[in-house]
Design an enzyme around this catalytic site. Structure first.
Site, PDB file in Angstrom:
ATOM      1  N   CYS A  93       0.412  -4.797  -3.702  1.00 55.33           N
ATOM      2  CA  CYS A  93       1.683  -4.967  -2.998  1.00 55.33           C
ATOM      3  C   CYS A  93       1.421  -5.648  -1.658  1.00 55.33           C
ATOM      4  O   CYS A  93       0.474  -5.313  -0.941  1.00 55.33           O
ATOM      5  CB  CYS A  93       2.400  -3.626  -2.833  1.00 55.33           C
ATOM      6  SG  CYS A  93       2.319  -2.907  -1.203  1.00 55.33           S
ATOM      7  N   GLU A  94       2.241  -6.634  -1.361  1.00 55.43           N
ATOM      8  CA  GLU A  94       1.974  -7.428  -0.159  1.00 55.43           C
ATOM      9  C   GLU A  94       2.343  -6.691   1.128  1.00 55.43           C
ATOM     10  O   GLU A  94       1.980  -7.125   2.209  1.00 55.43           O
ATOM     11  CB  GLU A  94       2.695  -8.775  -0.232  1.00 55.43           C
ATOM     12  CG  GLU A  94       4.201  -8.703  -0.175  1.00 55.43           C
ATOM     13  CD  GLU A  94       4.827 -10.095  -0.245  1.00 55.43           C
ATOM     14  OE1 GLU A  94       4.134 -11.048  -0.637  1.00 55.43           O
ATOM     15  OE2 GLU A  94       6.016 -10.207   0.088  1.00 55.43           O
ATOM     16  N   HIS A  95       3.047  -5.589   1.008  1.00 55.62           N
ATOM     17  CA  HIS A  95       3.400  -4.839   2.216  1.00 55.62           C
ATOM     18  C   HIS A  95       2.286  -3.910   2.684  1.00 55.62           C
ATOM     19  O   HIS A  95       2.169  -3.625   3.866  1.00 55.62           O
ATOM     20  CB  HIS A  95       4.674  -4.010   1.981  1.00 55.62           C
ATOM     21  CG  HIS A  95       5.877  -4.858   1.724  1.00 55.62           C
ATOM     22  ND1 HIS A  95       6.924  -4.455   0.925  1.00 55.62           N
ATOM     23  CD2 HIS A  95       6.184  -6.098   2.142  1.00 55.62           C
ATOM     24  CE1 HIS A  95       7.824  -5.414   0.873  1.00 55.62           C
ATOM     25  NE2 HIS A  95       7.403  -6.427   1.598  1.00 55.62           N
ATOM     26  N   HIS A  96       1.505  -3.379   1.742  1.00 52.95           N
ATOM     27  CA  HIS A  96       0.490  -2.393   2.103  1.00 52.95           C
ATOM     28  C   HIS A  96      -0.908  -2.724   1.587  1.00 52.95           C
ATOM     29  O   HIS A  96      -1.851  -1.994   1.864  1.00 52.95           O
ATOM     30  CB  HIS A  96       0.894  -1.015   1.562  1.00 52.95           C
ATOM     31  CG  HIS A  96       2.224  -0.548   2.036  1.00 52.95           C
ATOM     32  ND1 HIS A  96       3.391  -0.762   1.326  1.00 52.95           N
ATOM     33  CD2 HIS A  96       2.580   0.105   3.167  1.00 52.95           C
ATOM     34  CE1 HIS A  96       4.415  -0.263   1.996  1.00 52.95           C
ATOM     35  NE2 HIS A  96       3.960   0.266   3.116  1.00 52.95           N
ATOM     36  N   GLN A 114       6.897  -6.684  -6.984  1.00 57.43           N
ATOM     37  CA  GLN A 114       7.163  -6.584  -8.426  1.00 57.43           C
ATOM     38  C   GLN A 114       8.327  -7.482  -8.858  1.00 57.43           C
ATOM     39  O   GLN A 114       8.277  -8.138  -9.893  1.00 57.43           O
ATOM     40  CB  GLN A 114       7.447  -5.122  -8.796  1.00 57.43           C
ATOM     41  CG  GLN A 114       7.663  -4.934 -10.293  1.00 57.43           C
ATOM     42  CD  GLN A 114       7.876  -3.489 -10.676  1.00 57.43           C
ATOM     43  OE1 GLN A 114       7.393  -2.592  -9.996  1.00 57.43           O
ATOM     44  NE2 GLN A 114       8.604  -3.259 -11.752  1.00 57.43           N
ATOM     45  N   HIS A 169       3.672   2.326  -8.136  1.00 62.35           N
ATOM     46  CA  HIS A 169       3.211   1.742  -6.867  1.00 62.35           C
ATOM     47  C   HIS A 169       2.452   2.790  -6.062  1.00 62.35           C
ATOM     48  O   HIS A 169       3.046   3.781  -5.637  1.00 62.35           O
ATOM     49  CB  HIS A 169       4.418   1.253  -6.065  1.00 62.35           C
ATOM     50  CG  HIS A 169       5.106   0.070  -6.687  1.00 62.35           C
ATOM     51  ND1 HIS A 169       5.138  -1.163  -6.095  1.00 62.35           N
ATOM     52  CD2 HIS A 169       5.750  -0.055  -7.878  1.00 62.35           C
ATOM     53  CE1 HIS A 169       5.787  -2.007  -6.883  1.00 62.35           C
ATOM     54  NE2 HIS A 169       6.172  -1.359  -7.967  1.00 62.35           N
ATOM     55  N   CYS A 205       1.476   2.596  -3.129  1.00 62.71           N
ATOM     56  CA  CYS A 205       1.951   2.710  -1.742  1.00 62.71           C
ATOM     57  C   CYS A 205       3.121   3.692  -1.638  1.00 62.71           C
ATOM     58  O   CYS A 205       3.427   4.173  -0.558  1.00 62.71           O
ATOM     59  CB  CYS A 205       2.324   1.345  -1.167  1.00 62.71           C
ATOM     60  SG  CYS A 205       3.737   0.565  -1.947  1.00 62.71           S
TER      61      CYS A 205
END
Ligand SMILES: [Zn+2]
Length: 183
Positions: A74-77, A115, A143, A145
């Site tokens: 995931c690009e956020h975490h 996703q 996920h 995260c």
């Protein structure tokens, strides 16, 4: 990827956490992490057009590839999300082998991702390269995260993209029926 820079960044990360990057257990960690990120992001160097280029001409009904496993970040975490991709398409003239669909999933999952975007990119690539009468992509994933931190929810997230004939209720229904069926 600049692997020596990745090793330095990893050493900095370890020290920022408060670890001793020189202790035995961590000595090779920067090298391992650099190798790992190279592998987990190899999708950036894969070309969907090239993957789907060797199709063959055959007129069939709906083609369904069920439960292609994937791992992404995931690009956020920068934490993994992982699960299954289900693909359906109705060929207008060309079909591709299952191994191509697996590589297509790799191409878009081995990147920093969301996703929803991954689901859309897989559908777009099939649409643009095979020109089918319709495409359906359904992704079901967990996920880390959300499971390890934050809301600590273990729910599966399901995303879908339906194009062309799959926008019709009956076609969509046939596809979801095939996904439900045990083989
Ligand atoms: Zn995340």
């Amino acid at each position: 990827m600049d692997k020596s820079r990745m090793q330095q960044v990893t050493r900095d990360l370890l020290e920022t956490i408060g670890e001793n990057a020189k202790r035995e257990g961590l000595r090779d960690t920067p090298r391992r992490v650099a190798d790992m990120y190279e592998e987990l992001t190899e999708g950036y160097s894969m070309d969907p057009k090239e993957i789907l280029a060797r199709e063959w001409n055959e007129v069939t009904g709906m083609v369904v590839a069920k439960e292609i496993g994937f791992f992404s970040l995931c690009e956020h975490h920068l934490l993994p999300f992982h699960g299954k991709v289900n693909i359906g398409y109705i060929p207008s003239k060309s079909v591709v082998g299952l191994s191509k669909l697996v590589r297509l999933v790799d191409c878009f999952s081995k990147r920093l991702q969301l996703q929803e975007r991954m689901t859309k990119q897989i559908a777009d690539a099939l649409n643009e390269n095979l020109h089918p009468y319709g495409v359906a992509v359904v992704v079901q994933a967990r996920h880390l995260c959300m499971e390890m931190r934050g809301v600590k929810s273990g729910a599966d997230i399901i995303t879908s993209e339906l194009r062309g004939q799959f926008e019709k209720f009956e076609t969509r229904n046939e596809f979801f029926e095939m996904l439900r069926k045990e083989v």
